[in-house]
Motif scaffolding. Structure first.
Motif, PDB file in Angstrom:
ATOM      1  N   LEU A 158      -6.844   4.078  -4.945  1.00 27.66           N
ATOM      2  CA  LEU A 158      -5.909   3.049  -4.484  1.00 27.66           C
ATOM      3  C   LEU A 158      -4.525   3.625  -4.225  1.00 27.66           C
ATOM      4  O   LEU A 158      -3.914   3.358  -3.191  1.00 27.66           O
ATOM      5  N   THR A 159      -4.037   4.408  -5.178  1.00 32.89           N
ATOM      6  CA  THR A 159      -2.661   4.897  -5.071  1.00 32.89           C
ATOM      7  C   THR A 159      -2.494   5.962  -3.997  1.00 32.89           C
ATOM      8  O   THR A 159      -1.526   5.938  -3.232  1.00 32.89           O
ATOM      9  N   GLU A 160      -3.431   6.891  -3.908  1.00 33.75           N
ATOM     10  CA  GLU A 160      -3.309   7.977  -2.922  1.00 33.75           C
ATOM     11  C   GLU A 160      -3.509   7.486  -1.495  1.00 33.75           C
ATOM     12  O   GLU A 160      -2.946   8.061  -0.554  1.00 33.75           O
ATOM     13  N   ASN A 161      -4.303   6.425  -1.327  1.00 32.76           N
ATOM     14  CA  ASN A 161      -4.575   5.907   0.008  1.00 32.76           C
ATOM     15  C   ASN A 161      -3.778   4.653   0.327  1.00 32.76           C
ATOM     16  O   ASN A 161      -3.968   4.052   1.391  1.00 32.76           O
ATOM     17  N   LYS A 162      -2.899   4.266  -0.613  1.00 28.33           N
ATOM     18  CA  LYS A 162      -2.006   3.120  -0.406  1.00 28.33           C
ATOM     19  C   LYS A 162      -2.779   1.871   0.033  1.00 28.33           C
ATOM     20  O   LYS A 162      -2.481   1.249   1.057  1.00 28.33           O
ATOM     21  N   ILE A 163      -3.766   1.508  -0.769  1.00 28.90           N
ATOM     22  CA  ILE A 163      -4.542   0.302  -0.525  1.00 28.90           C
ATOM     23  C   ILE A 163      -3.793  -0.875  -1.138  1.00 28.90           C
ATOM     24  O   ILE A 163      -3.573  -0.904  -2.341  1.00 28.90           O
ATOM     25  N   MET A 164      -3.405  -1.839  -0.308  1.00 26.78           N
ATOM     26  CA  MET A 164      -2.531  -2.921  -0.754  1.00 26.78           C
ATOM     27  C   MET A 164      -3.154  -4.289  -0.493  1.00 26.78           C
ATOM     28  O   MET A 164      -3.977  -4.465   0.399  1.00 26.78           O
ATOM     29  N   PHE A 165      -2.705  -5.252  -1.297  1.00 31.89           N
ATOM     30  CA  PHE A 165      -3.063  -6.647  -1.086  1.00 31.89           C
ATOM     31  C   PHE A 165      -2.056  -7.293  -0.133  1.00 31.89           C
ATOM     32  O   PHE A 165      -0.900  -6.861  -0.038  1.00 31.89           O
ATOM     33  N   LEU A 166      -2.487  -8.345   0.542  1.00 34.71           N
ATOM     34  CA  LEU A 166      -1.581  -9.172   1.330  1.00 34.71           C
ATOM     35  C   LEU A 166      -0.718  -9.973   0.356  1.00 34.71           C
ATOM     36  O   LEU A 166      -1.227 -10.510  -0.632  1.00 34.71           O
ATOM     37  N   GLU A 167       0.577 -10.057   0.613  1.00 34.36           N
ATOM     38  CA  GLU A 167       1.481 -10.784  -0.282  1.00 34.36           C
ATOM     39  C   GLU A 167       1.800 -12.169   0.266  1.00 34.36           C
ATOM     40  O   GLU A 167       1.697 -12.424   1.459  1.00 34.36           O
ATOM     41  N   ASN A 168       2.179 -13.068  -0.658  1.00 33.04           N
ATOM     42  CA  ASN A 168       2.566 -14.433  -0.307  1.00 33.04           C
ATOM     43  C   ASN A 168       1.482 -15.161   0.477  1.00 33.04           C
ATOM     44  O   ASN A 168       1.761 -15.839   1.471  1.00 33.04           O
TER      45      ASN A 168
END
Length: 199
Positions: free
Chosen positions: A123-133
């Motif tokens: 997750l951290t190395e590939n910058k996998i993010m959730f949609l916010e708001n």
């Protein structure tokens, strides 16, 4: 209450304060900045797990050297009672992913994050993010991570209890359907940006 537990278990619990409400997705993204454990999982505020769930999951993930470990969950509805969800279609086994398209194609189980254990560096190395708001924050995260998973394990154990009631956050999905479009737009943009679209 949270501060009390942080003081009592200061080696294990970190309370992260945010001045702005950015939804579940924003909170999960912020938490990734603090992760130093080998694996990470998520639990919504109105759900719960078996008491030994994390110990069981960590042991299996280590034994299988899994990037992603998925397990079964029980959906509890205040009106209709209990129903078991078997997670993904894979039976209990280890899979080294070679057919990426079958592994990525959306299904209800693939879209949610709470019945999975993830290798943190993935997750951290590939910058996998959730949609916010948004109320449909999991799709960009849950589907994008599957482009990076090489070792997947499906554990046939019910360990997570997913409580659905009238005020559940996910019930607002139908009231804010536009979030679904925003979520998939974010996912599509990420797939293109990372060079996966043509695959």
């Amino acid at each position: 209450i949270l501060e009390k537990y942080e003081q009592q278990y200061s080696d294990d619990i970190v309370l992260i304060k945010k001045d702005i409400n950015c939804g579940a997705g924003g909170c999960r993204n912020k938490a990734l900045e603090y992760v130093d454990a080998e694996y990470i999982t998520y639990c919504d505020a109105d759900d719960w797990l078996d008491l030994d769930a994390y110990e069981v999951l960590y042991k299996v993930a280590k034994e299988q050297d899994a990037d992603l470990l998925e397990f079964d969950y029980t959906e509890i509805n205040e009106h209709s009672g209990i129903s078991k969800n078997n997670g993904d279609v894979y039976p209990g086994n280890l899979y080294v992913i070679d057919n990426r398209s079958d592994f990525i194609l959306p299904s209800e189980s693939k879209m949610i994050c709470m019945n999975k254990l993830y290798r943190s560096t993935l997750l951290t190395e590939n910058k996998i993010m959730f949609l916010e708001n948004a109320v449909y924050e999991e799709a960009p995260f849950s589907l994008l991570i599957r482009y990076y998973v090489h070792r997947y394990y499906k554990l046939d154990m019910e360990l997570y209890y997913y409580y659905q009631h009238g005020d559940s956050y996910s019930k607002k999905y139908y009231e804010r359907f536009s979030d679904v479009l925003i979520s998939y737009d974010m996912l599509l943009n990420e797939i293109k940006k990372r060079g996966f679209y043509e695959q």
